[in-house]
Every structure is written in C-alpha cells, then in structure tokens.
Design an enzyme around this catalytic site. Structure first.
Site, PDB file in Angstrom:
ATOM      1  N   LYS A  22       0.837  -1.211   0.000  1.00 51.03           N
ATOM      2  CA  LYS A  22       0.000   0.000   0.000  1.00 51.03           C
ATOM      3  C   LYS A  22       0.867   1.254   0.000  1.00 51.03           C
ATOM      4  O   LYS A  22       0.654   2.175  -0.784  1.00 51.03           O
ATOM      5  CB  LYS A  22      -0.894  -0.003   1.250  1.00 51.03           C
ATOM      6  CG  LYS A  22      -1.543   1.332   1.560  1.00 51.03           C
ATOM      7  CD  LYS A  22      -2.433   1.269   2.790  1.00 51.03           C
ATOM      8  CE  LYS A  22      -1.747   1.493   4.114  1.00 51.03           C
ATOM      9  NZ  LYS A  22      -1.424   2.906   4.430  1.00 51.03           N
ATOM     10  N   ASN A  23       1.849   1.285   0.901  1.00 52.93           N
ATOM     11  CA  ASN A  23       2.612   2.525   1.070  1.00 52.93           C
ATOM     12  C   ASN A  23       3.646   2.746  -0.035  1.00 52.93           C
ATOM     13  O   ASN A  23       4.229   3.816  -0.123  1.00 52.93           O
ATOM     14  CB  ASN A  23       3.261   2.577   2.462  1.00 52.93           C
ATOM     15  CG  ASN A  23       2.208   2.799   3.543  1.00 52.93           C
ATOM     16  OD1 ASN A  23       1.055   3.120   3.241  1.00 52.93           O
ATOM     17  ND2 ASN A  23       2.593   2.623   4.792  1.00 52.93           N
ATOM     18  N   CYS A 117      -5.277  12.550  13.390  1.00 52.38           N
ATOM     19  CA  CYS A 117      -5.991  11.282  13.257  1.00 52.38           C
ATOM     20  C   CYS A 117      -5.743  10.450  14.497  1.00 52.38           C
ATOM     21  O   CYS A 117      -5.118  10.922  15.449  1.00 52.38           O
ATOM     22  CB  CYS A 117      -5.580  10.545  11.990  1.00 52.38           C
ATOM     23  SG  CYS A 117      -3.980   9.785  12.095  1.00 52.38           S
ATOM     24  N   ARG A 122      -0.082  14.700  13.359  1.00 49.27           N
ATOM     25  CA  ARG A 122       0.399  14.496  11.991  1.00 49.27           C
ATOM     26  C   ARG A 122       0.362  15.750  11.109  1.00 49.27           C
ATOM     27  O   ARG A 122      -0.326  15.798  10.091  1.00 49.27           O
ATOM     28  CB  ARG A 122      -0.359  13.333  11.324  1.00 49.27           C
ATOM     29  CG  ARG A 122      -0.226  12.047  12.115  1.00 49.27           C
ATOM     30  CD  ARG A 122      -0.860  10.882  11.429  1.00 49.27           C
ATOM     31  NE  ARG A 122      -0.078  10.398  10.303  1.00 49.27           N
ATOM     32  CZ  ARG A 122      -0.450   9.386   9.536  1.00 49.27           C
ATOM     33  NH1 ARG A 122      -1.589   8.767   9.750  1.00 49.27           N
ATOM     34  NH2 ARG A 122       0.307   8.990   8.533  1.00 49.27           N
ATOM     35  N   ASP A 305       4.688   0.847  12.130  1.00 46.74           N
ATOM     36  CA  ASP A 305       3.526   0.118  11.604  1.00 46.74           C
ATOM     37  C   ASP A 305       3.475  -1.338  12.080  1.00 46.74           C
ATOM     38  O   ASP A 305       2.513  -2.052  11.769  1.00 46.74           O
ATOM     39  CB  ASP A 305       3.513   0.171  10.063  1.00 46.74           C
ATOM     40  CG  ASP A 305       3.222   1.566   9.545  1.00 46.74           C
ATOM     41  OD1 ASP A 305       2.738   2.404  10.331  1.00 46.74           O
ATOM     42  OD2 ASP A 305       3.486   1.824   8.354  1.00 46.74           O
ATOM     43  N   ARG A 397      -8.615  -0.764   4.561  1.00 41.04           N
ATOM     44  CA  ARG A 397      -7.764   0.263   3.935  1.00 41.04           C
ATOM     45  C   ARG A 397      -6.391  -0.303   3.614  1.00 41.04           C
ATOM     46  O   ARG A 397      -5.736   0.171   2.694  1.00 41.04           O
ATOM     47  CB  ARG A 397      -7.598   1.459   4.884  1.00 41.04           C
ATOM     48  CG  ARG A 397      -8.859   2.255   5.083  1.00 41.04           C
ATOM     49  CD  ARG A 397      -8.571   3.491   5.916  1.00 41.04           C
ATOM     50  NE  ARG A 397      -7.297   4.042   5.503  1.00 41.04           N
ATOM     51  CZ  ARG A 397      -6.369   4.506   6.331  1.00 41.04           C
ATOM     52  NH1 ARG A 397      -6.592   4.529   7.617  1.00 41.04           N
ATOM     53  NH2 ARG A 397      -5.245   4.983   5.871  1.00 41.04           N
TER      54      ARG A 397
END
Ligand code: EPU
Length: 418
Positions: A22-23, A117, A122, A305, A397
């Site tokens: 994803k990233n 968030c 952030r 993460d 997500r």
C-alpha cells in the site's frame, strides 16, 4: 458496519502470497501524474486506500482503465482539476501525496489540509516548508493548502524531521524542477526507494534513495512505462506475528526478506525459527514467546507500523517488556482494547510497560486505526472464545482480503455483514 468474528485457538499452517505494498503504491500512483503518457500497474493491492487514490486521480481528470489481465493503466494527459477535496482527504491522509506532483508539473494545487488522526496530530509543515524553499507560494485558506509556483527551482533542503510522505512529495516536486535538488535528513524507507526506482524507470534522475541524502536533477519530461508494485513488508510482518502468536508454521511467498530484517530479528528473539529464500519467508514457532523490547524508529529502525502487532506478542510472552513509540505521539489506542481482553499493559508517555500473561479471553473490541485493527485480530486469533472486531473499515484500507488469507491458514474468522 461490518465486523469480524474470530474464534481463537487455531494454529496457523500453510502458505500464502504477500500482496503489493500500500505505502509503495500510493506515492507511485500519485507520481504517475508527472507524466502525460500511459503508465501501467501490476500487483496493485485491492484495498480501500488504493480505490480512494483512484477516486482522487479520477476527480482530477485522470483516465484510469482496468484491462482483462487486471492491470490498471493511468493516463493523465487530460488532467484539468488541481484539487484534492476534503471528502477524500479526510478518508485518506495520503492524498497529500498529490501536492508535490501537481505543483511540479502544473504549478498549482489545492489540497484539503489533513487533520489529526487516531495516531497523532500528523502535521505537514515539513512538506510545506520544503516546497517553499523550491519557490512555491503557499497559503492556508478555508482548511485548504493553496500552492502555486510558476516553475519550481532546485534547492538544498534539510527536513526538520524524518518524514516518509514528505520525502516522497519533495522527490515528486523536484523531478521536473529547474536544476538540482538535494534532500537531506530524507526518509530511507524501502517505499521511498520504490518511488525513486519507478520515476527513474520513466526518465527521472534521482540518486541516493535509501540513504538520508537524495539528489534529484530536474528533467524536461517523463515517459510512459510499466510498474510492478513490490511486496508489502508490513502485511508480511503481520502474518508472521500471527504465526508466532498461534505457535504456527507458515510460509509467505512473493516477499523480499531483506525488507523485513528489522522485524525478523525481533521475531527470532521471540523464539521463532525463521528461514528465508530470495522471495519467501517461513516461520515456525514451537516454544513459549520470549518478550522483546521495541523502540520504533524511522527505517532502518523498527517500524511503527508493526508496533501494535508486537504489543500483542509481548502481552502473551513469558516475561516483561517495554515498547517505546518514538514516531507518533498517540499510537497506543489498541492497548485499552487489549486490556479488556485480559492483557496486562500500562502506558506512561511514549512507553507501554507489558507483563506477559498466559492466556487472554475473547471480547467485543473496537478498531481505531489500521494497525490497531490488525493487532486486535491477532489478539482474537490466540484468545479463548469469541472476539468480535468492530469498525473493520480500517483494516480494509490496508490488508487485502485478510479474513480469506487467515482462513486459508486455518484460522476461524468470518466477516459479519452490516
Ligand atoms: N511530521 C511532522 N511534520 C511533517 C511531517 C511529519 O511533524 O511535516 C511528524 C509526524 O507527525 C510523525 C513523524 O513526523 O510524528 C513521522 O511522520 P511521517 O511523515 O514519516 O509519516 P507519514 O508519511 O504521514 C507514512 C506511512 C505511515 C507510517 C509512517 C511512518 C504512508 C502513506 N504512510 O506516514 O503508514 O506509519 O510513514 O513510517 O506511507 C500505515 O500504513 O498504517 C501508516 C500509518
């Protein structure tokens, strides 16, 4: 709202394939608007964040085509809208990634300012200050970043802190700028390297990605091309954590073990037996879990993460440990839910003090962000009885078909309809 129901206690066994990252995919998709030729993508993960990025690109006038071999092509020759609306940005902060590319190629961008968030405030001040150094004029107006530049100029930029998407945004801004840009204190994450490799493959001149000093020489234009999205090191790490917790024996194929070194070394300390090939990782866990202290850091340090997943591992270990979250100021939202399942964890500032327990029990729990959701699923896999994880839109997500992959490995997990 959909939920996941998990009955704990099954040992994970078998093999699965790792999905595309994803990233890595998000910045590369954003970077595709730097070229007015067609870019074709292979191995894109099927995730909500990728759909949101497509929605964003589509809203800007980019043509997106899915062919019969399930490859997506992106053609931005008709791009005519330079705005990322709040409705999209609020569901995906990574929308900020179109800022550098829009400014670099079109000299204008209007991006909703991402708010805080669940994992922290952030801010994006490092992105904006660096773009100003390249000649951009930036104003904040009505909750939007409004940026303009006749033509960005190369600059010598030192980031005030290590930022992954900030480094990616500035690479994209610099690729078509006049002259040379140097990015110091740049993020060294593998996903930054993936972006630079992709851009170089279509004609950019970027050196040093993967180190903290990246040098970019602006070019007049970029070509079209193909891009294969590399594997997701965090997805792989999450399944390896699941195998460790369930005393399992699994193989993850289509993954680059070199990207996982900081995760594998901690799992080995936990007692797991790990073997790697060029494109697979196998793990077998037969003993009680040794606790491991963790300090999250930018790459090559331990990834934030994976912090939530290792919180569960330590919570079920045979001793005490400390996890220190150095990257985000508020990334322990999963802990209160783990405590409800019987974990013994206390938070003081950026430290989680964990005393391992022998067993935990299933409960109804609430996911607060992507990695917190993964952590609660892992807890459910080794808890006694039934766990219901609510608000799983977070997991969709960032994890492709997680319940299918886990079921395939023998877990008892089902998605409950709304
Ligand atoms: N920061 C600032 N100012 C800035 C930018 C960052 O103060 O202008 C701070 C942040 O608040 C944070 C730290 O610097 O405390 C690091 O943030 P960074 O900018 O590196 O994070 P990011 O680029 O927003 C990416 C990943 C995250 C991952 C972090 C850290 C993407 C799309 N997102 O976020 O992924 O946690 O790097 O590795 O690449 C996830 O996948 O679950 C996820 C949150």
């Amino acid at each position: 709202m959909e939920k996941l129901k998990i009955i704990g206690g099954s040992r994970l066994e078998g093999s699965i394939e790792c999905s595309g990252s994803k990233n890595a995919a998000l910045p590369i998709l954003a970077a595709s608007i730097l070229s007015d030729r067609t870019i074709t993508f292979d191995n894109l993960p099927y995730l909500q964040d990728i759909t949101t990025m497509f929605e964003l690109l589509g809203s800007m006038g980019v043509d997106i085509v899915l062919d019969e071999s399930m490859k997506f092509s992106v053609d931005s020759s008709n791009l005519n809208n330079f705005e990322a609306r709040y409705e999209l940005v609020k569901t995906m902060r990574a929308s900020i990634l179109v800022l550098g590319a829009l400014l670099g190629r079109y000299g204008q961008a209007k991006i909703a300012l991402p708010g805080g968030c669940a994992i922290g405030t952030r801010p994006v001040n490092f992105h904006l200050t660096a773009l100003e150094q390249m000649g951009a004029e930036i104003e904040l107006d009505g909750g939007y970043i409004v940026a303009k530049a006749k033509k960005l100029s190369g600059a010598d930029i030192t980031f005030g802190g290590v930022t992954v998407t900030g480094t990616e945004n500035l690479i994209m801004a610099a690729v078509l700028a006049d002259g040379k840009t140097v990015l110091r204190n740049a993020a060294r994450e593998p996903e930054v390297v993936d972006l630079a490799n992709f851009l170089n493959s279509i004609g950019a001149k970027i050196e040093g990605a993967g180190t903290d000093e990246i040098r970019i020489t602006g070019v007049a234009e970029l070509k079209g091309g193909d891009c294969f999205i590399p594997s997701d090191r965090i997805e792989a790490g999450t399944y390896l954590a699941a195998a460790t917790l369930t005393k399992g024996c699994i193989t993850i194929n289509k993954v680059d073990p070199n990207r996982l070194e900081n995760i594998l070394s901690k799992l080995r300390l936990c007692g797991a037996d790990i073997k790697t090939t060029n494109e697979s990782v196998s793990i077998e866990m037969n003993s009680d879990i040794n606790p491991v202290d963790i300090q999250t850091q930018p790459f090559p340090g331990f990834p934030t993460d994976m912090q939530a997943q290792f919180t569960v591992i330590n919570a079920l270990s045979k001793g005490s440990s400390v996890i220190t979250e150095n990257v985000f100021e508020n990334r322990f939202m999963h802990v209160q839910e783990l405590v409800r399942m019987g974990c013994n964890i206390s938070i003081q500032g950026k430290n989680a003090f964990i005393q391992g327990v022998k067993a935990i029990t299933g409960a109804q729990v609430m996911a607060t962000d992507l990695r917190a959701s993964a952590c609660l699923i892992l807890a459910g896999l080794c808890a006694e009885g039934e766990t219901i994880v609510d608000r799983i839109y977070h997991i969709d997500r960032g994890y492709e078909r997680i319940e299918e992959k886990l079921s395939y490995l023998g877990a008892n997990i089902v998605r409950l309809p709304r």
